[in-house]
Scaffold this motif. Structure first.
Motif, PDB file in Angstrom:
ATOM      1  N   ASN A   7      63.196  25.014  91.181  1.00 46.55           N
ATOM      2  CA  ASN A   7      64.356  24.836  92.056  1.00 46.55           C
ATOM      3  C   ASN A   7      63.895  24.072  93.287  1.00 46.55           C
ATOM      4  O   ASN A   7      62.904  24.459  93.914  1.00 46.55           O
ATOM      5  CB  ASN A   7      64.925  26.184  92.517  1.00 46.55           C
ATOM      6  CG  ASN A   7      65.678  26.893  91.432  1.00 46.55           C
ATOM      7  OD1 ASN A   7      66.641  26.364  90.899  1.00 46.55           O
ATOM      8  ND2 ASN A   7      65.225  28.081  91.085  1.00 46.55           N
ATOM      9  N   VAL A   9      65.478  23.140  96.849  1.00 49.32           N
ATOM     10  CA  VAL A   9      66.623  23.535  97.662  1.00 49.32           C
ATOM     11  C   VAL A   9      66.438  23.045  99.094  1.00 49.32           C
ATOM     12  O   VAL A   9      65.329  23.081  99.630  1.00 49.32           O
ATOM     13  CB  VAL A   9      66.765  25.079  97.660  1.00 49.32           C
ATOM     14  CG1 VAL A   9      67.984  25.517  98.443  1.00 49.32           C
ATOM     15  CG2 VAL A   9      66.826  25.608  96.240  1.00 49.32           C
ATOM     16  N   THR A  10      67.539  22.583  99.701  1.00 54.01           N
ATOM     17  CA  THR A  10      67.550  22.185 101.108  1.00 54.01           C
ATOM     18  C   THR A  10      68.591  23.041 101.830  1.00 54.01           C
ATOM     19  O   THR A  10      69.349  23.771 101.176  1.00 54.01           O
ATOM     20  CB  THR A  10      67.935  20.696 101.269  1.00 54.01           C
ATOM     21  OG1 THR A  10      69.316  20.544 100.933  1.00 54.01           O
ATOM     22  CG2 THR A  10      67.075  19.797 100.409  1.00 54.01           C
ATOM     23  N   GLY A  13      71.901  22.602 100.178  1.00 59.22           N
ATOM     24  CA  GLY A  13      72.156  23.070  98.819  1.00 59.22           C
ATOM     25  C   GLY A  13      71.056  22.682  97.848  1.00 59.22           C
ATOM     26  O   GLY A  13      70.014  22.145  98.219  1.00 59.22           O
ATOM     27  N   LYS A  14      71.327  22.947  96.575  1.00 58.47           N
ATOM     28  CA  LYS A  14      70.363  22.698  95.505  1.00 58.47           C
ATOM     29  C   LYS A  14      70.321  21.209  95.165  1.00 58.47           C
ATOM     30  O   LYS A  14      71.350  20.574  94.979  1.00 58.47           O
ATOM     31  CB  LYS A  14      70.754  23.506  94.269  1.00 58.47           C
ATOM     32  CG  LYS A  14      69.671  23.603  93.230  1.00 58.47           C
ATOM     33  CD  LYS A  14      70.081  24.513  92.097  1.00 58.47           C
ATOM     34  CE  LYS A  14      70.142  25.942  92.602  1.00 58.47           C
ATOM     35  NZ  LYS A  14      70.344  26.921  91.540  1.00 58.47           N
ATOM     36  N   TYR A  16      67.684  20.046  92.803  1.00 57.40           N
ATOM     37  CA  TYR A  16      67.157  19.958  91.440  1.00 57.40           C
ATOM     38  C   TYR A  16      66.956  21.365  90.897  1.00 57.40           C
ATOM     39  O   TYR A  16      66.519  22.263  91.618  1.00 57.40           O
ATOM     40  CB  TYR A  16      65.815  19.213  91.437  1.00 57.40           C
ATOM     41  CG  TYR A  16      65.185  19.074  90.074  1.00 57.40           C
ATOM     42  CD1 TYR A  16      65.390  17.935  89.304  1.00 57.40           C
ATOM     43  CD2 TYR A  16      64.380  20.083  89.551  1.00 57.40           C
ATOM     44  CE1 TYR A  16      64.812  17.812  88.046  1.00 57.40           C
ATOM     45  CE2 TYR A  16      63.803  19.966  88.297  1.00 57.40           C
ATOM     46  CZ  TYR A  16      64.021  18.829  87.550  1.00 57.40           C
ATOM     47  OH  TYR A  16      63.454  18.710  86.303  1.00 57.40           O
ATOM     48  N   GLU A  17      67.248  21.525  89.616  1.00 57.18           N
ATOM     49  CA  GLU A  17      66.932  22.768  88.915  1.00 57.18           C
ATOM     50  C   GLU A  17      66.648  22.420  87.467  1.00 57.18           C
ATOM     51  O   GLU A  17      67.391  21.655  86.849  1.00 57.18           O
ATOM     52  CB  GLU A  17      68.081  23.766  88.988  1.00 57.18           C
ATOM     53  CG  GLU A  17      67.759  25.068  88.273  1.00 57.18           C
ATOM     54  CD  GLU A  17      68.843  26.124  88.421  1.00 57.18           C
ATOM     55  OE1 GLU A  17      68.564  27.277  88.072  1.00 57.18           O
ATOM     56  OE2 GLU A  17      69.954  25.792  88.876  1.00 57.18           O
ATOM     57  N   THR A  76      59.636  27.337  93.542  1.00 56.62           N
ATOM     58  CA  THR A  76      60.768  27.082  94.421  1.00 56.62           C
ATOM     59  C   THR A  76      60.284  26.224  95.577  1.00 56.62           C
ATOM     60  O   THR A  76      59.304  26.569  96.239  1.00 56.62           O
ATOM     61  CB  THR A  76      61.365  28.398  94.966  1.00 56.62           C
ATOM     62  OG1 THR A  76      61.751  29.213  93.856  1.00 56.62           O
ATOM     63  CG2 THR A  76      62.571  28.128  95.849  1.00 56.62           C
ATOM     64  N   LEU A  78      61.451  24.818  99.069  1.00 55.66           N
ATOM     65  CA  LEU A  78      62.410  24.916 100.169  1.00 55.66           C
ATOM     66  C   LEU A  78      62.110  23.749 101.094  1.00 55.66           C
ATOM     67  O   LEU A  78      61.138  23.781 101.848  1.00 55.66           O
ATOM     68  CB  LEU A  78      62.249  26.246 100.902  1.00 55.66           C
ATOM     69  CG  LEU A  78      62.352  27.490 100.022  1.00 55.66           C
ATOM     70  CD1 LEU A  78      61.882  28.724 100.768  1.00 55.66           C
ATOM     71  CD2 LEU A  78      63.765  27.658  99.526  1.00 55.66           C
TER      72      LEU A  78
END
Length: 133
Positions: A7, A9-10, A13-14, A16-17, A76, A78
């Motif tokens: 994942n 995430v910024t 919002g997301k 890439y997943e 993940t 962030l």
């Protein structure tokens, strides 16, 4: 073969997943390659391209700082900012690069924040590299 669930995430919002075979990120300590069953860790990221490898395909995500959290089966990211190549406005990135280069030239003569201009240049260059231009 085991995979990693990733994942990116910024605050917006997301980005890439997906499931990948390997993740490569640029931390403040250097490049980090992550495979399934990697030991858990958290590391600060710097401006750079995140490489997401699945089979013979490599997807890129332009990241401007943040953190990576690694678990044996999940990664993940962030990020302060992150963009897929298709989302990068190349003209805007080129303009930002030119502005940053001018600021760096002026920094030698005027009272301009050199580190801020340098970071702007690194972000713009990273975005252009990820966009393939």
């Amino acid at each position: 073969m085991p995979t990693l669930h990733v994942n990116v995430v910024t605050p917006d919002g997301k980005v890439y997943e997906g499931d990948v075979d390997m993740v490569s990120v640029k931390t403040v300590e250097g490049e980090l390659g992550i495979l399934p069953r990697h030991i858990p860790l958290v590391a600060p990221l710097t401006v750079g391209a995140v490489r997401l490898k699945k089979g013979s395909t490599v997807d890129l995500v332009a990241v401007s700082g943040g953190f990576v959290e690694v678990r044996p089966d999940q990664v993940t990211i962030l990020a302060e900012a992150a963009e897929l190549p298709s989302d990068i406005d190349v003209e805007r990135a080129r303009s930002a690069k030119e502005r940053a280069e001018k600021r760096l030239q002026q920094a030698k003569q005027e009272n301009i924040d050199f580190k801020r201009a340098e970071l702007s240049l690194r972000r713009a260059t990273n975005r252009l590299d990820v966009a393939g231009r």
